[in-house]
Design an enzyme around this catalytic site. Structure first.
Site, PDB file in Angstrom:
ATOM      1  N   CYS A   1       0.715  -1.336   0.106  1.00  0.00           N
ATOM      2  CA  CYS A   1      -0.167  -0.026   0.077  1.00  0.00           C
ATOM      3  C   CYS A   1       0.999   1.377  -0.028  1.00  0.00           C
ATOM      4  CB  CYS A   1      -0.665   0.116   1.156  1.00  0.00           C
ATOM      5  SG  CYS A   1      -1.996   1.309   1.190  1.00  0.00           S
TER       6      CYS A   1
ATOM      7  N   CYS B   1       0.074   5.005   7.028  1.00  0.00           N
ATOM      8  CA  CYS B   1      -0.329   4.826   8.292  1.00  0.00           C
ATOM      9  C   CYS B   1       0.692   4.174   9.258  1.00  0.00           C
ATOM     10  CB  CYS B   1      -1.398   4.064   8.054  1.00  0.00           C
ATOM     11  SG  CYS B   1      -2.691   4.630   6.708  1.00  0.00           S
TER      12      CYS B   1
ATOM     13  N   CYS C   1       0.527   0.348  10.310  1.00  0.00           N
ATOM     14  CA  CYS C   1       0.065  -0.527   9.398  1.00  0.00           C
ATOM     15  C   CYS C   1       1.007  -1.597   8.728  1.00  0.00           C
ATOM     16  CB  CYS C   1      -0.936   0.021   8.371  1.00  0.00           C
ATOM     17  SG  CYS C   1      -1.608  -1.219   7.302  1.00  0.00           S
TER      18      CYS C   1
ATOM     19  N   CYS D   1     -16.482  -9.489   6.121  1.00  0.00           N
ATOM     20  CA  CYS D   1     -15.644  -8.157   5.555  1.00  0.00           C
ATOM     21  C   CYS D   1     -14.617  -8.311   4.810  1.00  0.00           C
ATOM     22  CB  CYS D   1     -15.409  -7.464   6.978  1.00  0.00           C
ATOM     23  SG  CYS D   1     -14.617  -5.785   6.564  1.00  0.00           S
TER      24      CYS D   1
ATOM     25  N   CYS E   1     -19.380  -6.466   4.008  1.00  0.00           N
ATOM     26  CA  CYS E   1     -18.729  -5.262   4.353  1.00  0.00           C
ATOM     27  C   CYS E   1     -17.533  -5.167   3.451  1.00  0.00           C
ATOM     28  CB  CYS E   1     -18.481  -5.307   5.777  1.00  0.00           C
ATOM     29  SG  CYS E   1     -17.759  -3.932   6.620  1.00  0.00           S
TER      30      CYS E   1
ATOM     31  N   CYS F   1     -19.392   1.538   9.166  1.00  0.00           N
ATOM     32  CA  CYS F   1     -18.673   0.767  10.206  1.00  0.00           C
ATOM     33  C   CYS F   1     -17.283   1.623  10.296  1.00  0.00           C
ATOM     34  CB  CYS F   1     -18.157  -0.585   9.563  1.00  0.00           C
ATOM     35  SG  CYS F   1     -17.131  -1.375  10.708  1.00  0.00           S
TER      36      CYS F   1
ATOM     37  N   ARG G   1     -17.730  -2.976  18.422  1.00  0.00           N
ATOM     38  CA  ARG G   1     -16.883  -4.266  17.964  1.00  0.00           C
ATOM     39  C   ARG G   1     -15.425  -4.247  18.660  1.00  0.00           C
ATOM     40  NH1 ARG G   1     -16.315  -4.578  12.509  1.00  0.00           N
ATOM     41  NH2 ARG G   1     -18.346  -5.114  12.726  1.00  0.00           N
TER      42      ARG G   1
HETATM   43  N1  SAM Z   1      -6.717   0.514   3.444  1.00  0.00           N
HETATM   44  C1  SAM Z   1      -7.825   0.744   3.256  1.00  0.00           C
HETATM   45  C2  SAM Z   1      -7.933   1.778   4.771  1.00  0.00           C
HETATM   46  O1  SAM Z   1      -6.881   2.087   5.235  1.00  0.00           O
HETATM   47  O2  SAM Z   1      -9.051   2.336   5.045  1.00  0.00           O
HETATM   48  C3  SAM Z   1      -8.457  -0.633   4.341  1.00  0.00           C
HETATM   49  C4  SAM Z   1      -7.749  -1.647   5.040  1.00  0.00           C
HETATM   50  S1  SAM Z   1      -7.158  -0.917   6.370  1.00  0.00           S
HETATM   51  C5  SAM Z   1      -6.049  -2.067   7.070  1.00  0.00           C
HETATM   52  C6  SAM Z   1      -8.462  -0.913   7.657  1.00  0.00           C
HETATM   53  C7  SAM Z   1      -8.261  -0.517   9.146  1.00  0.00           C
HETATM   54  O3  SAM Z   1      -7.369  -1.627   9.733  1.00  0.00           O
HETATM   55  C8  SAM Z   1      -7.451   0.768   9.454  1.00  0.00           C
HETATM   56  O4  SAM Z   1      -8.250   1.985   9.238  1.00  0.00           O
HETATM   57  C9  SAM Z   1      -6.859   0.347  10.969  1.00  0.00           C
HETATM   58  O5  SAM Z   1      -8.128   1.048  11.746  1.00  0.00           O
HETATM   59  C10 SAM Z   1      -6.834  -1.073  10.971  1.00  0.00           C
HETATM   60  N2  SAM Z   1      -5.504  -1.514  11.104  1.00  0.00           N
HETATM   61  C11 SAM Z   1      -4.569  -1.635  10.473  1.00  0.00           C
HETATM   62  N3  SAM Z   1      -3.592  -2.000  10.973  1.00  0.00           N
HETATM   63  C12 SAM Z   1      -3.768  -2.299  12.338  1.00  0.00           C
HETATM   64  C13 SAM Z   1      -2.794  -2.515  13.472  1.00  0.00           C
HETATM   65  N4  SAM Z   1      -1.641  -2.948  13.386  1.00  0.00           N
HETATM   66  N5  SAM Z   1      -3.767  -2.562  14.816  1.00  0.00           N
HETATM   67  C14 SAM Z   1      -4.901  -2.067  14.788  1.00  0.00           C
HETATM   68  N6  SAM Z   1      -5.763  -2.026  13.640  1.00  0.00           N
HETATM   69  C15 SAM Z   1      -5.127  -1.663  12.502  1.00  0.00           C
HETATM   70  C1  DTB Z   2     -11.032  -2.374  11.634  1.00  0.00           C
HETATM   71  O1  DTB Z   2     -11.321  -1.460  12.373  1.00  0.00           O
HETATM   72  N1  DTB Z   2     -10.228  -3.438  11.888  1.00  0.00           N
HETATM   73  C2  DTB Z   2      -9.969  -4.505  10.968  1.00  0.00           C
HETATM   74  C3  DTB Z   2     -11.035  -3.985   9.872  1.00  0.00           C
HETATM   75  N2  DTB Z   2     -11.596  -2.743  10.206  1.00  0.00           N
HETATM   76  C4  DTB Z   2     -10.525  -4.060   8.484  1.00  0.00           C
HETATM   77  C5  DTB Z   2      -8.421  -4.637  10.578  1.00  0.00           C
HETATM   78  C6  DTB Z   2      -7.653  -4.917  11.720  1.00  0.00           C
HETATM   79  C7  DTB Z   2      -6.185  -5.121  11.129  1.00  0.00           C
HETATM   80  C8  DTB Z   2      -5.486  -5.347  11.946  1.00  0.00           C
HETATM   81  C9  DTB Z   2      -3.920  -5.644  11.700  1.00  0.00           C
HETATM   82  C10 DTB Z   2      -3.817  -6.718  10.453  1.00  0.00           C
HETATM   83  O2  DTB Z   2      -4.438  -7.939  10.702  1.00  0.00           O
HETATM   84  O3  DTB Z   2      -3.234  -6.529   9.310  1.00  0.00           O
HETATM   85 FE1  SF4 Z   3      -2.907   1.120   3.308  1.00  0.00          FE
HETATM   86 FE2  SF4 Z   3      -2.713   0.011   5.884  1.00  0.00          FE
HETATM   87 FE3  SF4 Z   3      -3.033   2.572   5.439  1.00  0.00          FE
HETATM   88 FE4  SF4 Z   3      -5.145   1.157   4.838  1.00  0.00          FE
HETATM   89  S1  SF4 Z   3      -4.348   1.308   6.833  1.00  0.00           S
HETATM   90  S2  SF4 Z   3      -4.695   2.726   3.720  1.00  0.00           S
HETATM   91  S3  SF4 Z   3      -3.778  -0.703   3.811  1.00  0.00           S
HETATM   92  S4  SF4 Z   3      -1.198   1.683   5.098  1.00  0.00           S
END
Ligand code: SAM
Ligand code: DTB
Ligand code: SF4
Length: 339
Positions: A55, A59, A62, A99, A130, A190, A262
């Site tokens: 990506c 973030c 992430c 989802c 979702c 959500c 959740r």
């Molecule tokens: N890329 C899209 C976005 O950012 O909207 C969708 C997928 S992204 C992985 C969805 C959500 O996962 C993020 O907004 C964040 O809240 C959650 N997330 C990602 N990495 C995480 C982590 N290490 N711990 C907890 N939540 C995480």
């Molecule tokens: C949300 O709030 N938490 C989920 C879902 N929406 C998409 C994602 C959590 C991701 C946790 C880190 C991972 O497994 O990559």
């Molecule tokens: Fe990309 Fe992760 Fe940020 Fe979603 S949360 S936009 S997957 S870097």
């Protein structure tokens, strides 16, 4: 206790709730929960990463950002058949919502067309669908709605003041705009955030305030506890105190009384006692299945055993007269969970 749904909470009111003595906060959250929901029922969603890693966004939490070396193997968009197979497994294990998450900043129109087919296939299995694909334009949101999508996940993630320390490649307003496009298309939102990223209690209160003062309360509010992944900038952040996490859940329940709150990412690092406190605080939804997107989640068997020990059961879909998950997530095998 008032049943009025309010979108006009002040920051001071939300912080005052956060600051309540723990027993008072739990009592109030429990009352609100019982007023709006059956506290024995927990909504069960399963996640699937349909496009993993690579990506362009930054973030800081992430593992899927291409900017950090987390050892994650990127994977292109799954095929329709692969998604149907995973959704079928999720349904058979007792999930009622599926989802699909993609590591995109924003999908291309051709991506949305492919995800729309996946959405229709999930709906055909009789589950709620979702998706979380990044920023969406109004026509893209409409396409997903037409395909049958129920919810779109797009998190605010932090309080507005903290946001720039965590994400620099898009701003808070971009997130609010996507949420507006999603609502306008008639999709349910959500929307939640992540705690345990080094924020203060006041910043957690401000995140909740931002969620509760959206034009409509999100249908689902995922509260994620940061999953620390080596290679991400937030790896090594001090772990959030467990009771602070429970407080966050409780205040979310009080100020967004009709939303599903959740207990989301981070459950694999929580003991069962902490999870039980979260349910008492008003959490009534979980991610179910051994994997979130790229990181671990409790095993299905462990969750079934926890539900049985606590007398919890999967929440049936409202539209359904009978449920398919009665036997797998029912704490009382002599009854139907739909009853
Ligand atoms: N890329 C899209 C976005 O950012 O909207 C969708 C997928 S992204 C992985 C969805 C959500 O996962 C993020 O907004 C964040 O809240 C959650 N997330 C990602 N990495 C995480 C982590 N290490 N711990 C907890 N939540 C995480
Ligand atoms: C949300 O709030 N938490 C989920 C879902 N929406 C998409 C994602 C959590 C991701 C946790 C880190 C991972 O497994 O990559
Ligand atoms: Fe990309 Fe992760 Fe940020 Fe979603 S949360 S936009 S997957 S870097």
């Amino acid at each position: 206790m008032s049943a009025v749904i309010r979108n006009d909470w002040s920051r001071e009111e939300v912080l005052a709730l956060m600051n309540l003595p723990f027993p008072d906060l739990m009592h109030r959250a429990g009352e609100v929960h019982r007023e709006h929901f059956n506290p024995q029922e927990v909504q069960v969603s399963t996640l699937l990463s349909i496009k993993t890693g690579g990506c362009p966004e930054d973030c800081a939490y992430c593992p899927q950002s291409a900017r950090y070396n987390t050892g994650l193997k990127a994977h292109k968009l799954l095929t329709l058949d692969e998604v149907i197979e995973k959704a079928t497994q999720a349904k058979n294990a007792g999930a009622t919502r599926f989802c699909m998450g993609a590591a995109w900043r924003s999908p291309k129109d051709k991506d949305v067309a492919q995800v729309a087919e996946m959405v229709s296939a999930v709906k055909a299995l009789g589950m709620e669908a979702c998706a979380t694909l990044g920023m969406l334009s109004p026509p893209q949101a409409n396409t997903l709605k037409q395909a049958g999508l129920d919810y779109y996940n797009h998190n605010l993630d932090t309080a507005p003041e903290e946001y720039g320390d965590i994400i620099k490649t898009r701003d808070y307003q971009d997130r609010l705009d996507t949420l507006e496009n999603v609502r306008h298309a008639g999709l349910k939102t959500c929307c939640g955030g992540i705690v345990g990223m080094g924020e203060s209690r006041e910043q957690r209160a401000n995140l909740l305030h931002s969620l509760a003062t959206l034009p409509e309360h999100p249908g689902s509010v995922p509260i994620n506890r940061l999953v620390q992944v080596e290679g991400t900038p937030l790896h090594g952040t001090a772990m959030l105190d467990a009771f602070e996490f429970v407080r966050t859940i409780a205040v979310a329940r009080i100020i967004m009384p009709k939303s599903m709150v959740r207990l989301s990412a981070g459950r694999a690092e929580m003991n069962e006692e902490l999870q039980a406190l979260c349910f008492l605080a008003g959490a009534n939804s979980i991610f179910y299945g051994e994997k979130l997107l790229t990181t671990g989640n409790p095993d299905v068997e462990a969750d079934q055993a926890l539900f049985a020990r606590l007398g919890l059961r999967g929440m049936p879909l409202v539209e359904e007269s009978k449920t398919v998950h009665a036997d797998v997530l029912c704490s009382d095998k002599t009854q139907s969970c739909a009853a």
